[in-house]
Enzyme design. Structure first.
Site, PDB file in Angstrom:
ATOM      1  N   TYR A   1       0.849  -1.197   0.000  1.00 49.08           N
ATOM      2  CA  TYR A   1       0.000   0.000   0.000  1.00 49.08           C
ATOM      3  C   TYR A   1       0.882   1.244   0.000  1.00 49.08           C
ATOM      4  O   TYR A   1       1.628   1.500   0.946  1.00 49.08           O
ATOM      5  CB  TYR A   1      -0.931   0.021   1.229  1.00 49.08           C
ATOM      6  CG  TYR A   1      -1.973  -1.080   1.249  1.00 49.08           C
ATOM      7  CD1 TYR A   1      -2.184  -1.936   0.164  1.00 49.08           C
ATOM      8  CD2 TYR A   1      -2.780  -1.287   2.374  1.00 49.08           C
ATOM      9  CE1 TYR A   1      -3.134  -2.947   0.198  1.00 49.08           C
ATOM     10  CE2 TYR A   1      -3.739  -2.295   2.415  1.00 49.08           C
ATOM     11  CZ  TYR A   1      -3.891  -3.123   1.320  1.00 49.08           C
ATOM     12  OH  TYR A   1      -4.841  -4.122   1.358  1.00 49.08           O
TER      13      TYR A   1
ATOM     14  N   GLN B   1     -17.221   9.939   6.576  1.00 48.73           N
ATOM     15  CA  GLN B   1     -17.537   8.606   6.026  1.00 48.73           C
ATOM     16  C   GLN B   1     -17.320   7.543   7.094  1.00 48.73           C
ATOM     17  O   GLN B   1     -18.127   6.627   7.251  1.00 48.73           O
ATOM     18  CB  GLN B   1     -16.621   8.282   4.841  1.00 48.73           C
ATOM     19  CG  GLN B   1     -16.837   9.122   3.606  1.00 48.73           C
ATOM     20  CD  GLN B   1     -15.801   8.805   2.527  1.00 48.73           C
ATOM     21  OE1 GLN B   1     -14.879   8.028   2.741  1.00 48.73           O
ATOM     22  NE2 GLN B   1     -15.959   9.419   1.370  1.00 48.73           N
TER      23      GLN B   1
ATOM     24  N   LYS C   1     -22.777   6.683  -5.280  1.00 52.07           N
ATOM     25  CA  LYS C   1     -22.280   8.009  -5.681  1.00 52.07           C
ATOM     26  C   LYS C   1     -21.725   8.069  -7.105  1.00 52.07           C
ATOM     27  O   LYS C   1     -21.463   9.149  -7.606  1.00 52.07           O
ATOM     28  CB  LYS C   1     -21.242   8.517  -4.679  1.00 52.07           C
ATOM     29  CG  LYS C   1     -19.926   7.787  -4.642  1.00 52.07           C
ATOM     30  CD  LYS C   1     -19.094   8.425  -3.538  1.00 52.07           C
ATOM     31  CE  LYS C   1     -17.730   7.830  -3.442  1.00 52.07           C
ATOM     32  NZ  LYS C   1     -16.964   8.443  -2.363  1.00 52.07           N
TER      33      LYS C   1
HETATM   34  P1  NDP Z   1     -14.841   0.061   0.599  1.00 51.97           P
HETATM   35  O1  NDP Z   1     -15.361  -0.825  -0.469  1.00 51.97           O
HETATM   36  O2  NDP Z   1     -15.738   0.316   1.749  1.00 51.97           O
HETATM   37  O3  NDP Z   1     -14.403   1.431  -0.083  1.00 51.97           O
HETATM   38  C1  NDP Z   1     -13.943   2.487   0.704  1.00 51.97           C
HETATM   39  C2  NDP Z   1     -13.998   3.790  -0.091  1.00 51.97           C
HETATM   40  O4  NDP Z   1     -15.353   4.102  -0.461  1.00 51.97           O
HETATM   41  C3  NDP Z   1     -13.543   4.966   0.750  1.00 51.97           C
HETATM   42  O5  NDP Z   1     -12.137   5.110   0.767  1.00 51.97           O
HETATM   43  C4  NDP Z   1     -14.258   6.124   0.097  1.00 51.97           C
HETATM   44  O6  NDP Z   1     -13.578   6.464  -1.116  1.00 51.97           O
HETATM   45  C5  NDP Z   1     -15.617   5.491  -0.235  1.00 51.97           C
HETATM   46  N1  NDP Z   1     -16.554   5.582   0.887  1.00 51.97           N
HETATM   47  C6  NDP Z   1     -16.507   4.870   2.054  1.00 51.97           C
HETATM   48  N2  NDP Z   1     -17.538   5.186   2.859  1.00 51.97           N
HETATM   49  C7  NDP Z   1     -18.266   6.091   2.202  1.00 51.97           C
HETATM   50  C8  NDP Z   1     -19.457   6.790   2.536  1.00 51.97           C
HETATM   51  N3  NDP Z   1     -20.081   6.573   3.698  1.00 51.97           N
HETATM   52  N4  NDP Z   1     -19.962   7.673   1.619  1.00 51.97           N
HETATM   53  C9  NDP Z   1     -19.330   7.869   0.447  1.00 51.97           C
HETATM   54  N5  NDP Z   1     -18.189   7.259   0.073  1.00 51.97           N
HETATM   55  C10 NDP Z   1     -17.655   6.355   0.953  1.00 51.97           C
HETATM   56  O7  NDP Z   1     -13.500  -0.528   1.222  1.00 51.97           O
HETATM   57  P2  NDP Z   1     -12.015  -0.609   0.622  1.00 51.97           P
HETATM   58  O8  NDP Z   1     -12.027  -0.961  -0.815  1.00 51.97           O
HETATM   59  O9  NDP Z   1     -11.296   0.615   1.029  1.00 51.97           O
HETATM   60  O10 NDP Z   1     -11.462  -1.860   1.415  1.00 51.97           O
HETATM   61  C11 NDP Z   1     -11.360  -1.789   2.844  1.00 51.97           C
HETATM   62  C12 NDP Z   1     -10.025  -2.331   3.288  1.00 51.97           C
HETATM   63  O11 NDP Z   1      -9.895  -3.702   2.880  1.00 51.97           O
HETATM   64  C13 NDP Z   1      -8.784  -1.665   2.675  1.00 51.97           C
HETATM   65  O12 NDP Z   1      -8.445  -0.459   3.316  1.00 51.97           O
HETATM   66  C14 NDP Z   1      -7.731  -2.724   2.887  1.00 51.97           C
HETATM   67  O13 NDP Z   1      -7.282  -2.702   4.218  1.00 51.97           O
HETATM   68  C15 NDP Z   1      -8.534  -3.996   2.622  1.00 51.97           C
HETATM   69  N6  NDP Z   1      -8.346  -4.462   1.221  1.00 51.97           N
HETATM   70  C16 NDP Z   1      -7.668  -5.628   1.021  1.00 51.97           C
HETATM   71  C17 NDP Z   1      -7.428  -6.093  -0.238  1.00 51.97           C
HETATM   72  C18 NDP Z   1      -6.675  -7.375  -0.421  1.00 51.97           C
HETATM   73  O14 NDP Z   1      -6.315  -7.735  -1.560  1.00 51.97           O
HETATM   74  N7  NDP Z   1      -6.392  -8.114   0.638  1.00 51.97           N
HETATM   75  C19 NDP Z   1      -7.879  -5.367  -1.445  1.00 51.97           C
HETATM   76  C20 NDP Z   1      -8.618  -4.176  -1.123  1.00 51.97           C
HETATM   77  C21 NDP Z   1      -8.853  -3.757   0.157  1.00 51.97           C
HETATM   78  P3  NDP Z   1     -13.568   7.946  -1.767  1.00 51.97           P
HETATM   79  O15 NDP Z   1     -14.050   8.925  -0.741  1.00 51.97           O
HETATM   80  O16 NDP Z   1     -12.173   8.159  -2.166  1.00 51.97           O
HETATM   81  O17 NDP Z   1     -14.465   7.827  -2.937  1.00 51.97           O
END
Ligand code: NDP
Length: 322
Positions: A54, A297, A221
């Site tokens: 990351y 968020q 969104k």
């Molecule tokens: P989500 O699918 O929940 O996406 C999170 C993103 O969505 C935020 O960064 C933000 O992005 C947007 N968001 C979140 N909440 C809201 C809200 N309430 N209203 C509007 N927009 C919102 O989770 P992630 O994809 O971030 O995955 C979570 C965690 O899982 C990661 O941080 C990581 O630790 C892990 N992960 C592991 C992987 C693996 O291969 N093992 C791969 C991917 C993730 P923005 O504001 O920028 O639009």
């Protein structure tokens, strides 16, 4: 906050946890991370997820600095790292993968960046077809014996690859994996619900699931375009925008998101919170890793557990249809 056992292990982990992919070091600096961790810990979250890959290790540095500043007792929370992709833009052959050399060095580097003496959870971020499974299992077992790692697991491995790891560990009296880290959300269900089912039954495998909002798509969104500053608009994540929205697959998924938002609206439920709480309905989920680029968020997502009593069979059936 409720706590679930990480599979058959004795570790009790909060049903919601917080991760740093994309956000830390790109959208979130150390001072915001400190504030968000404080909010998480006060809400009962006890697991924070990270990886060497990351932001080329910078995400771990931000997390380590923020946690250090907070000065909470180290035994009150868990941190993870993951090994495979390396922490450089163009890693050399020894700076990536699951060889004994890279696993060992990547663990030491993650400990330095996160400023901790041990990793609670350590994941093999992808399977490595170039390394014999025995070498990887031995390397993880040795780190556990040395006290540098407490629980090891896999992320996005095929079920047969995880099964091989269990078998090698059992045959050689080594520590088996305790958990997998797969994607799981309303749009991505097959691997978790079908492919892994036997692993949950047979081995009591734990799970730390990722992308409950499908990278933000399930908030709705993106239905009217790409908001400024959102994940799909970020430089360096053009591949994700294509995957989420622009490709044929993305377009088909957005149609399903549109149906989903309609259902959430019919039931007068916030779509982001509903999508998160839906993941928790599956008993094989040990923890849902939240992502958030903003404090607001995070607070909204943490409050998703309040929706639990409002989920009924009729709603679940409608959600299953999408
Ligand atoms: P989500 O699918 O929940 O996406 C999170 C993103 O969505 C935020 O960064 C933000 O992005 C947007 N968001 C979140 N909440 C809201 C809200 N309430 N209203 C509007 N927009 C919102 O989770 P992630 O994809 O971030 O995955 C979570 C965690 O899982 C990661 O941080 C990581 O630790 C892990 N992960 C592991 C992987 C693996 O291969 N093992 C791969 C991917 C993730 P923005 O504001 O920028 O639009």
């Amino acid at each position: 906050m409720e706590y679930r056992k990480l599979g058959n292990s004795g570790l009790k982990i909060s049903e919601l946890s917080f991760g740093s992919w994309v956000t830390f070091n790109k959208q979130i600096d150390t001072s915001l991370a400190e504030k968000m961790f404080g909010t998480c810990l006060d809400a009962g979250i006890n697991f924070f997820d990270n990886a060497e890959g990351y932001e080329r290790g910078m995400s771990e540095i931000v997390m380590g600095d923020a946690l250090k500043k907070l000065q909470r007792p180290r035994d009150s929370y868990c941190v993870s790292s993951k090994v495979f992709f390396g922490a450089y833009d163009n890693p050399t052959p020894t700076q990536m993968g699951l060889s004994r050399k890279h696993i060992t060095e990547a663990c030491h580097q993650a400990l330095n960046r996160l400023k901790v003496d041990y990793l609670d959870l350590y994941f093999c971020h992808r399977a490595d077809p170039d390394t014999p499974i025995g070498e990887t299992v031995w390397a993880m077992h040795n780190l556990i014996v040395q006290g540098k790692v407490l629980y090891w697991g896999t992320s996005e491995w095929a079920a047969h690859e995880i099964e091989e790891a269990y078998k090698f560990a059992k045959d050689n009296n080594l520590t088996p994996p305790s958990m997998e880290q797969p994607q799981y959300n309303l749009l991505d269900r097959d691997r978790f619900e079908v492919e892994y089912n036997d692993l949950f039954l047979k081995h009591g495998m734990g799970s730390t699931t990722w992308s409950p909002l499908a990278s933000g798509a399930l908030t709705g969104k993106y239905l009217d375009g790409i908001p400024d500053g959102s994940r799909a608009s970020l430089k360096g994540y053009e591949w994700l925008k294509k995957h989420m929205i622009d490709s044929d697959r993305g377009k088909e998924r957005m149609e399903r998101v549109s149906n989903y938002i309609q259902i959430a609206n019919e039931h007068n439920l916030n779509p982001s919170k509903l999508a998160i709480v839906w993941c928790l309905l599956n008993k094989n989920v040990s923890t849902v890793i939240l992502g958030a680029s903003k404090q607001k968020q995070l607070e909204e997502n943490l409050s998703s557990i309040e929706l639990k009593p409002l989920i009924n069979e009729t709603l679940i059936k409608k959600l299953n249809n999408i």
